[in-house]
Enzyme design. Structure first.
Site, PDB file in Angstrom:
ATOM      1  N   ILE A 141     -14.455  -5.027   1.884  1.00  0.00           N
ATOM      2  CA  ILE A 141     -13.663  -6.096   1.134  1.00  0.00           C
ATOM      3  C   ILE A 141     -12.536  -6.718   1.869  1.00  0.00           C
ATOM      4  O   ILE A 141     -12.352  -7.768   1.827  1.00  0.00           O
ATOM      5  CB  ILE A 141     -13.088  -5.287  -0.125  1.00  0.00           C
ATOM      6  CG1 ILE A 141     -14.195  -4.804  -0.991  1.00  0.00           C
ATOM      7  CG2 ILE A 141     -12.228  -6.335  -0.855  1.00  0.00           C
ATOM      8  CD1 ILE A 141     -13.911  -3.911  -2.326  1.00  0.00           C
ATOM      9  N   ASN A 175     -23.153   9.006   9.442  1.00  0.00           N
ATOM     10  CA  ASN A 175     -22.366   8.960   8.553  1.00  0.00           C
ATOM     11  C   ASN A 175     -23.067   8.995   7.129  1.00  0.00           C
ATOM     12  O   ASN A 175     -23.636   8.048   6.579  1.00  0.00           O
ATOM     13  CB  ASN A 175     -21.559   7.412   8.403  1.00  0.00           C
ATOM     14  CG  ASN A 175     -20.394   7.336   7.455  1.00  0.00           C
ATOM     15  OD1 ASN A 175     -20.215   8.216   6.567  1.00  0.00           O
ATOM     16  ND2 ASN A 175     -19.527   6.362   7.549  1.00  0.00           N
ATOM     17  N   ARG A 223     -19.599  12.070  10.563  1.00  0.00           N
ATOM     18  CA  ARG A 223     -18.175  11.788   9.759  1.00  0.00           C
ATOM     19  C   ARG A 223     -17.936  12.843   8.865  1.00  0.00           C
ATOM     20  O   ARG A 223     -18.939  12.980   7.959  1.00  0.00           O
ATOM     21  CB  ARG A 223     -18.312  10.375   9.160  1.00  0.00           C
ATOM     22  CG  ARG A 223     -16.920  10.092   8.401  1.00  0.00           C
ATOM     23  CD  ARG A 223     -17.111   9.098   7.475  1.00  0.00           C
ATOM     24  NE  ARG A 223     -15.966   8.778   6.564  1.00  0.00           N
ATOM     25  CZ  ARG A 223     -16.095   8.107   5.439  1.00  0.00           C
ATOM     26  NH1 ARG A 223     -16.969   7.875   4.820  1.00  0.00           N
ATOM     27  NH2 ARG A 223     -14.904   7.982   4.754  1.00  0.00           N
ATOM     28  N   GLU A 257     -16.130   2.300  12.449  1.00  0.00           N
ATOM     29  CA  GLU A 257     -16.057   3.915  12.272  1.00  0.00           C
ATOM     30  C   GLU A 257     -16.829   4.687  13.392  1.00  0.00           C
ATOM     31  O   GLU A 257     -16.728   5.676  13.930  1.00  0.00           O
ATOM     32  CB  GLU A 257     -16.127   4.413  11.040  1.00  0.00           C
ATOM     33  CG  GLU A 257     -15.024   3.878  10.078  1.00  0.00           C
ATOM     34  CD  GLU A 257     -15.308   4.386   8.717  1.00  0.00           C
ATOM     35  OE1 GLU A 257     -14.503   5.249   7.981  1.00  0.00           O
ATOM     36  OE2 GLU A 257     -15.938   3.771   7.903  1.00  0.00           O
ATOM     37  N   ARG A 280     -12.964   4.618  -8.347  1.00  0.00           N
ATOM     38  CA  ARG A 280     -12.038   5.743  -8.491  1.00  0.00           C
ATOM     39  C   ARG A 280     -10.667   4.943  -9.066  1.00  0.00           C
ATOM     40  O   ARG A 280     -10.378   3.838  -8.727  1.00  0.00           O
ATOM     41  CB  ARG A 280     -11.738   6.232  -7.187  1.00  0.00           C
ATOM     42  CG  ARG A 280     -12.667   7.227  -6.917  1.00  0.00           C
ATOM     43  CD  ARG A 280     -12.687   7.946  -5.408  1.00  0.00           C
ATOM     44  NE  ARG A 280     -13.455   7.137  -4.793  1.00  0.00           N
ATOM     45  CZ  ARG A 280     -13.495   7.227  -3.395  1.00  0.00           C
ATOM     46  NH1 ARG A 280     -12.574   7.852  -2.654  1.00  0.00           N
ATOM     47  NH2 ARG A 280     -14.533   6.606  -2.571  1.00  0.00           N
ATOM     48  N   LYS A 304     -25.556   6.009   7.174  1.00  0.00           N
ATOM     49  CA  LYS A 304     -25.401   5.010   8.185  1.00  0.00           C
ATOM     50  C   LYS A 304     -25.651   5.749   9.525  1.00  0.00           C
ATOM     51  O   LYS A 304     -25.277   6.853   9.753  1.00  0.00           O
ATOM     52  CB  LYS A 304     -24.208   4.236   8.050  1.00  0.00           C
ATOM     53  CG  LYS A 304     -23.789   3.725   6.827  1.00  0.00           C
ATOM     54  CD  LYS A 304     -22.289   3.118   7.109  1.00  0.00           C
ATOM     55  CE  LYS A 304     -21.816   2.249   5.927  1.00  0.00           C
ATOM     56  NZ  LYS A 304     -20.479   1.886   6.036  1.00  0.00           N
ATOM     57  N   ASP A 352     -19.023  -3.765  -7.637  1.00  0.00           N
ATOM     58  CA  ASP A 352     -18.967  -4.308  -6.362  1.00  0.00           C
ATOM     59  C   ASP A 352     -18.031  -5.722  -6.558  1.00  0.00           C
ATOM     60  O   ASP A 352     -18.321  -6.305  -7.529  1.00  0.00           O
ATOM     61  CB  ASP A 352     -20.448  -4.905  -6.126  1.00  0.00           C
ATOM     62  CG  ASP A 352     -20.553  -5.529  -4.847  1.00  0.00           C
ATOM     63  OD1 ASP A 352     -19.908  -6.542  -4.404  1.00  0.00           O
ATOM     64  OD2 ASP A 352     -21.790  -5.260  -4.203  1.00  0.00           O
ATOM     65  N   LEU A 353     -17.109  -5.693  -5.641  1.00  0.00           N
ATOM     66  CA  LEU A 353     -16.053  -7.008  -5.519  1.00  0.00           C
ATOM     67  C   LEU A 353     -16.715  -8.392  -5.885  1.00  0.00           C
ATOM     68  O   LEU A 353     -16.143  -9.221  -6.617  1.00  0.00           O
ATOM     69  CB  LEU A 353     -15.073  -6.895  -4.594  1.00  0.00           C
ATOM     70  CG  LEU A 353     -14.018  -7.733  -4.841  1.00  0.00           C
ATOM     71  CD1 LEU A 353     -12.962  -6.991  -5.889  1.00  0.00           C
ATOM     72  CD2 LEU A 353     -13.299  -7.831  -3.570  1.00  0.00           C
ATOM     73  N   LEU A 370      -9.904  -1.521   2.779  1.00  0.00           N
ATOM     74  CA  LEU A 370     -10.515  -2.044   1.256  1.00  0.00           C
ATOM     75  C   LEU A 370     -11.997  -1.989   1.360  1.00  0.00           C
ATOM     76  O   LEU A 370     -12.800  -2.801   2.078  1.00  0.00           O
ATOM     77  CB  LEU A 370      -9.848  -3.422   0.747  1.00  0.00           C
ATOM     78  CG  LEU A 370      -8.392  -3.422   0.778  1.00  0.00           C
ATOM     79  CD1 LEU A 370      -8.254  -4.927   0.570  1.00  0.00           C
ATOM     80  CD2 LEU A 370      -7.833  -2.716  -0.035  1.00  0.00           C
ATOM     81  N   GLY A 371     -12.507  -1.108   0.725  1.00  0.00           N
ATOM     82  CA  GLY A 371     -14.108  -1.001   0.476  1.00  0.00           C
ATOM     83  C   GLY A 371     -14.359  -0.419  -0.879  1.00  0.00           C
ATOM     84  O   GLY A 371     -13.582  -0.619  -1.812  1.00  0.00           O
ATOM     85  N   ASN A 372     -15.439   0.400  -0.775  1.00  0.00           N
ATOM     86  CA  ASN A 372     -15.690   0.990  -2.292  1.00  0.00           C
ATOM     87  C   ASN A 372     -14.459   2.265  -2.245  1.00  0.00           C
ATOM     88  O   ASN A 372     -14.013   2.229  -3.453  1.00  0.00           O
ATOM     89  CB  ASN A 372     -17.080   1.616  -2.496  1.00  0.00           C
ATOM     90  CG  ASN A 372     -17.135   2.364  -3.646  1.00  0.00           C
ATOM     91  OD1 ASN A 372     -17.096   1.465  -4.724  1.00  0.00           O
ATOM     92  ND2 ASN A 372     -17.663   3.432  -3.903  1.00  0.00           N
ATOM     93  N   GLY A 373     -14.013   2.801  -1.529  1.00  0.00           N
ATOM     94  CA  GLY A 373     -12.970   3.476  -1.337  1.00  0.00           C
ATOM     95  C   GLY A 373     -11.869   2.719  -0.778  1.00  0.00           C
ATOM     96  O   GLY A 373     -12.093   2.004   0.150  1.00  0.00           O
ATOM     97  N   HIS A 394      -9.632   8.072   5.368  1.00  0.00           N
ATOM     98  CA  HIS A 394      -9.965   6.800   6.229  1.00  0.00           C
ATOM     99  C   HIS A 394      -9.405   6.866   7.458  1.00  0.00           C
ATOM    100  O   HIS A 394      -9.295   5.746   8.212  1.00  0.00           O
ATOM    101  CB  HIS A 394      -9.757   5.673   5.544  1.00  0.00           C
ATOM    102  CG  HIS A 394     -10.547   5.382   3.973  1.00  0.00           C
ATOM    103  ND1 HIS A 394     -10.037   4.991   2.985  1.00  0.00           N
ATOM    104  CD2 HIS A 394     -11.950   5.715   3.837  1.00  0.00           C
ATOM    105  CE1 HIS A 394     -10.723   5.047   2.168  1.00  0.00           C
ATOM    106  NE2 HIS A 394     -11.921   5.400   2.372  1.00  0.00           N
TER     107      HIS A 394
END
Length: 398
Positions: free
Chosen positions: A328, A7, A90, A381, A238, A14, A279-280, A206-209, A179
């Site tokens: 997230i 990925n 991916r 994934e 974004r 990854k 970063d959350l 829910l992630g960076n995207g 996704h």
């Protein structure tokens, strides 16, 4: 059968080596901060862990280092490159052409490159990973699994934009969704858990995207990301949904160049634009310490997700479960709580004690009174890509 899953992101790779059909993870790891002198390489097997900080100038060097670890006499898990039967990649955007897992050819690579204009943050790096893997694993089958494939089932009434018909018919301007590999994996896990094949499920990645998908009978029927992976929910950098008239205003009235607006919407907006953080975890800490911008950004994030839950519950004509997944979604109990508060009219009621508990397994976090299941489902994934690659390899041997 040994399948290496890659990925490739803009500054990371990854990877997992899996044995199929047993679904056994032989090793896994990640290369982070590619291009920096302090890049981080992590590698883990059932018997050992390895981590190093070093200079990794590009993806080719990163994959070479991964290969060396796979073959290392002490830490390695394969004796020869030929032990790897396939490499699963991916790929974010597959357009209308690719609705299934696909053996990579020169034609496929050219199409991935062509679609880079629609996924500039992803497809170029996915393609680079493919090109490098072809050189390093010349005997392995190279297989693409497209994020857009799961969303091919979206009906035309949801996939078509209200634009001149020729844009849809001649130029393939439509909702593609993204996704999909994650949404497919977690929804199948959820439906299996629910014990029904006709589940009405909303999957929230829910992630960076970030994206949400309405799923009925195991099929995607609508999703928040559309023609490109930029609209819908508020993301790390974004913007998500904006009035398109803002773009014209920025260019025609405020003097922005169109390329600057594109960069702004993709790389300088979202939670980063609202708070200065992408970063959350940093945003939540700052919010707890009284940062009003961070507090508002969290409220906006949860509010946007709630809007999509309401609309998707309407088109599903009911709701069996809500799924939270990805970095997230799986780890932020605060955002899950903010999303699920005041949704009791839909039959959604959170159990805060269950929500605060941490686990690496699928778990329910709704109250006993909730009519809708609230599930936290860890996404995988890499396993989904390996499974799809294995299925394709088995078809080729029949």
């Amino acid at each position: 059968m040994n399948i290496l899953v890659i990925n490739a992101g803009s500054s990371s790779i990854k990877f997992q080596l899996l044995e199929l059909p047993a679904e056994r993870v032989v090793c896994s790891g990640m290369v982070e901060r590619i291009g920096a002198v302090d890049a981080i390489l992590t590698y883990e097997t059932s018997e050992s862990q390895h981590s190093e900080t070093t200079s990794i100038p590009n993806h080719h060097d990163g994959l070479q280092r991964i290969l060396r670890l796979l073959l290392d006499p002490d830490k390695g898990v394969v004796k020869d490159i030929s032990d790897i039967d396939a490499v699963g990649h991916r790929v974010v955007h597959g357009g209308k052409e690719y609705s299934d897992t696909t053996l990579i050819t020169q034609q496929v690579k050219e199409k991935i490159a062509e679609l880079s204009a629609l996924a500039p943050l992803h497809n170029p790096h996915n393609l680079e990973g493919i090109i490098v893997a072809e050189k390093l694993f010349p005997d392995a089958a190279q297989i693409a699994v497209f994020d857009t494939a799961f969303h091919q089932s979206i009906p035309v009434k949801a996939a078509k934009y209200a634009l001149p018909a020729e844009l849809f018919e001649k130029h393939d301007v439509q909702v593609y969704g993204f996704h999909g590999t994650s949404h497919k994996y977690v929804s199948e896990k959820a439906i299996q858990h629910l014990g029904t094949k006709s589940g009405k499920v909303i999957s929230i990645h829910l992630g960076n995207g970030c994206s949400m998908t309405a799923i009925e009978n195991g099929k995607s029927i609508d999703t928040s990301l559309g023609f490109a992976p930029s609209n819908g929910l508020i993301m790390g950098s974004r913007s998500g949904d904006v009035d398109h008239a803002i773009i014209f205003h920025l260019v025609n009235k405020l003097g922005y160049h169109l390329s600057d607006v594109e960069r702004m919407i993709s790389k300088e907006s979202g939670m980063l634009g609202l708070t200065g953080y992408s970063d959350l975890r940093d945003i939540q800490r700052a919010a707890e310490n009284g940062d009003q911008n961070c507090q508002l950004a969290l409220e906006m994030n949860a509010y946007r997700i709630k809007k999509y839950i309401g609309s998707y519950a309407a088109i599903l004509n009911g709701l069996d479960a809500i799924i939270f997944t990805a970095g997230i979604g799986e780890n932020s109990s605060l955002l899950r709580q903010m999303v699920c508060t005041n949704l009791d009219f839909l039959g959604v009621e959170l159990d805060r004690n269950k929500n605060d508990q941490r686990s690496n397994d699928l778990r329910e976090i709704q109250s006993a009174e909730s009519k809708v299941k609230i599930l936290v489902v860890p996404t995988n994934e890499e396993l989904e890509i390996a499974k799809q690659a294995h299925q394709l390899m088995m078809k080729r041997t029949i």
